[in-house]
Design an enzyme around this catalytic site. Structure first.
Site, PDB file in Angstrom:
ATOM      1  N   ASN A 246       0.883  -1.172   0.000  1.00  0.00           N
ATOM      2  CA  ASN A 246       0.000   0.000   0.000  1.00  0.00           C
ATOM      3  C   ASN A 246       0.918   1.218   0.000  1.00  0.00           C
ATOM      4  O   ASN A 246       1.445   1.617   1.044  1.00  0.00           O
ATOM      5  CB  ASN A 246      -0.896  -0.012   1.234  1.00  0.00           C
ATOM      6  CG  ASN A 246      -1.963   1.073   1.202  1.00  0.00           C
ATOM      7  OD1 ASN A 246      -1.891   2.001   0.396  1.00  0.00           O
ATOM      8  ND2 ASN A 246      -2.931   0.975   2.084  1.00  0.00           N
TER       9      ASN A 246
ATOM     10  N   ARG B 222      -2.811  -2.080  -3.559  1.00  0.00           N
ATOM     11  CA  ARG B 222      -4.005  -1.260  -3.393  1.00  0.00           C
ATOM     12  C   ARG B 222      -3.883  -0.038  -4.293  1.00  0.00           C
ATOM     13  O   ARG B 222      -2.915   0.720  -4.208  1.00  0.00           O
ATOM     14  CB  ARG B 222      -4.162  -0.808  -1.942  1.00  0.00           C
ATOM     15  CG  ARG B 222      -5.370   0.127  -1.742  1.00  0.00           C
ATOM     16  CD  ARG B 222      -5.524   0.521  -0.292  1.00  0.00           C
ATOM     17  NE  ARG B 222      -6.683   1.387  -0.096  1.00  0.00           N
ATOM     18  CZ  ARG B 222      -6.621   2.657   0.239  1.00  0.00           C
ATOM     19  NH1 ARG B 222      -5.445   3.239   0.432  1.00  0.00           N
ATOM     20  NH2 ARG B 222      -7.717   3.373   0.404  1.00  0.00           N
TER      21      ARG B 222
ATOM     22  N   HIS C 138     -13.380   2.899  -0.476  1.00  0.00           N
ATOM     23  CA  HIS C 138     -13.438   1.896   0.601  1.00  0.00           C
ATOM     24  C   HIS C 138     -14.010   0.567   0.114  1.00  0.00           C
ATOM     25  O   HIS C 138     -14.423  -0.275   0.914  1.00  0.00           O
ATOM     26  CB  HIS C 138     -14.272   2.406   1.795  1.00  0.00           C
ATOM     27  CG  HIS C 138     -13.620   3.482   2.593  1.00  0.00           C
ATOM     28  ND1 HIS C 138     -14.338   4.403   3.311  1.00  0.00           N
ATOM     29  CD2 HIS C 138     -12.318   3.786   2.785  1.00  0.00           C
ATOM     30  CE1 HIS C 138     -13.513   5.240   3.917  1.00  0.00           C
ATOM     31  NE2 HIS C 138     -12.276   4.880   3.601  1.00  0.00           N
TER      32      HIS C 138
ATOM     33  N   ARG D 154     -11.914  15.772   6.842  1.00  0.00           N
ATOM     34  CA  ARG D 154     -12.679  16.127   5.653  1.00  0.00           C
ATOM     35  C   ARG D 154     -14.115  16.472   6.030  1.00  0.00           C
ATOM     36  O   ARG D 154     -14.708  15.832   6.886  1.00  0.00           O
ATOM     37  CB  ARG D 154     -12.687  14.978   4.646  1.00  0.00           C
ATOM     38  CG  ARG D 154     -11.309  14.535   4.196  1.00  0.00           C
ATOM     39  CD  ARG D 154     -11.417  13.332   3.272  1.00  0.00           C
ATOM     40  NE  ARG D 154     -10.159  12.598   3.216  1.00  0.00           N
ATOM     41  CZ  ARG D 154     -10.069  11.291   3.012  1.00  0.00           C
ATOM     42  NH1 ARG D 154     -11.166  10.555   2.856  1.00  0.00           N
ATOM     43  NH2 ARG D 154      -8.890  10.699   2.969  1.00  0.00           N
TER      44      ARG D 154
ATOM     45  N   GLU E 234      -8.179  -4.828   5.107  1.00  0.00           N
ATOM     46  CA  GLU E 234      -8.010  -4.526   3.684  1.00  0.00           C
ATOM     47  C   GLU E 234      -6.834  -5.272   3.069  1.00  0.00           C
ATOM     48  O   GLU E 234      -6.910  -5.727   1.921  1.00  0.00           O
ATOM     49  CB  GLU E 234      -7.858  -3.017   3.492  1.00  0.00           C
ATOM     50  CG  GLU E 234      -9.140  -2.252   3.769  1.00  0.00           C
ATOM     51  CD  GLU E 234      -8.957  -0.753   3.707  1.00  0.00           C
ATOM     52  OE1 GLU E 234      -9.495  -0.136   2.769  1.00  0.00           O
ATOM     53  OE2 GLU E 234      -8.296  -0.205   4.604  1.00  0.00           O
TER      54      GLU E 234
END
Length: 380
Positions: free
Chosen positions: A11, A70, A159, A220, A362
């Protein structure tokens, strides 16, 4: 070489490289680690090629059967994991226009892995791919369609790697086939999203063209009137880049109370600090808003699923987010919600809708999807 062939999951961020060596059929990692401050003075590596070479050297006693990567944005081109070749890397780099903070680093990591492990198959797994099943009314913005088509402006969702993993794990927890389940998956970490899943397919999701839309997040803003950016440009003297920086890094919980860590926000709210209490209220109100909306989208709802750091560990957020939804059959059992670890049900046995907590993973999801693709192609 080691006896346990594994998938090296990479990643790659702009200045970091997270890695895990995973045997898809084993519950424990073969190895894992992090290369930090790539390209910075005193950092662990000078560039991504150096970082990946360092990882490969660290894993010299292990068997690496494949690498899984990823990639945040696959646009509308990549609807499933793909075996990497030069054309795929080029396409990932082209899609950097939609994900300038993420795709360039992913491409650099893939190039470096192919150089460090020549002949080892590499698979790209896309965060957006799970949402390729969104129907047109769910992914289309009410924008000038010629303009939208020219610049690829639509809802993509993110996601997806996590959500797909959690959907399968929820089906196992409830002992029901995925095809029979209607779920709302709440991925609540520093980034946060809600996804409505019907029979294993994403039919609505809160993140949009970028991961800025939707739920309140650590830094965010999530949903906001589009005209705010025009207003700020006119009255504040801020440039568009400066406004984007505010949206990305100084909004959300951080903008509301100065802290982006939900644990800190909760502690401050419990201590009676009004700005932290408001931040928590806004955060949970937005989640409740999406749960109600997605219940309507799905028509029938079987379970609300909490996952990721906040979703898995904050009973207070789970309770507060679902308060007042009794009429929809959504109720949290206070005792169950306060205790337990791992995948579990936190609603009463009498609830019409199951509320559950399902940990995500993940990297393991990427390893499993990599192995599945290679097995299908006869390469595993």
């Amino acid at each position: 070489m080691g006896d346990n062939p594994g998938v090296l999951v990479l990643n790659a961020g702009s200045s970091s490289l997270k890695y895990r060596l995973v045997a898809p059929d084993r519950p424990d990692d073969l190895d894992h680690g992090l290369i930090e401050r790539i390209g910075e003075p005193g950092g662990d590596a000078t560039d991504h090629a150096h970082a990946v070479a360092t990882v490969v050297e660290r894993l010299s006693g292990q068997t690496i059967t494949a690498t899984g990567h990823r990639v945040v944005h696959g646009g509308d081109r990549f609807r499933a994991p793909v075996l990497v070749d030069d054309e795929v890397i080029g396409a990932i780099e082209e899609l950097a226009r939609l994900a300038p903070l993420h795709n360039p680093a992913a491409a650099a990591g893939i190039r470096a892995a192919r150089a460090a492990l020549p002949g080892t198959p590499a698979v790209a797994v896309f965060d957006t791919a799970f949402h390729a099943t969104l129907p047109p009314p769910a992914y289309t913005y009410a924008l000038d369609q010629e303009l939208a088509s020219r610049y690829g402006i639509r809802r993509y969702g993110f996601h997806g790697i996590s959500v797909r993993y959690v959907v399968d794990a929820t089906a196992r927890l409830l002992d029901r086939p995925v095809a029979q389940l209607n779920l709302i998956v709440l991925h609540l970490g520093n980034g946060a999203s809600a996804t409505a899943v019907r029979g294993g397919a994403s039919v609505a999701t809160s993140m949009g063209l970028t991961p800025l839309e939707g739920l309140v997040m650590g830094t965010r803003a999530g949903d906001i009137d589009p005209a705010v950016v025009f207003h700020l440009a006119r009255v504040s003297g801020l440039s568009l880049d400066e406004i984007e920086d505010r949206y990305q890094h100084r909004s959300g919980l951080a903008g509301l109370c100065g802290d982006n860590d939900l644990r800190v926000v909760q502690a401050r709210a419990d201590a009676g600090e009004p700005d932290a209490a408001l931040a928590l209220d806004v955060y949970c109100h937005r989640i409740r808003h999406y749960v109600g909306a997605y219940h309507a989208v799905l028509g029938r709802l079987d379970a609300v699923v909490f996952t990721a750091g906040v979703g898995e560990h904050s009973g207070q957020v789970r309770q507060q987010s679902l308060d007042g939804l009794d009429a929809l059959g959504i109720v949290v059992d206070p005792a169950r919600n306060r205790s337990g670890t791992g995948a579990r049900v936190v609603s009463p046995d009498t609830g019409r809708v199951v509320v559950c907590v399902v940990p995500t993973d993940e990297e393991r999801a990427i390893a499993q999807e990599t192995a599945a693709l290679l097995e299908m192609n006869g390469s595993w």
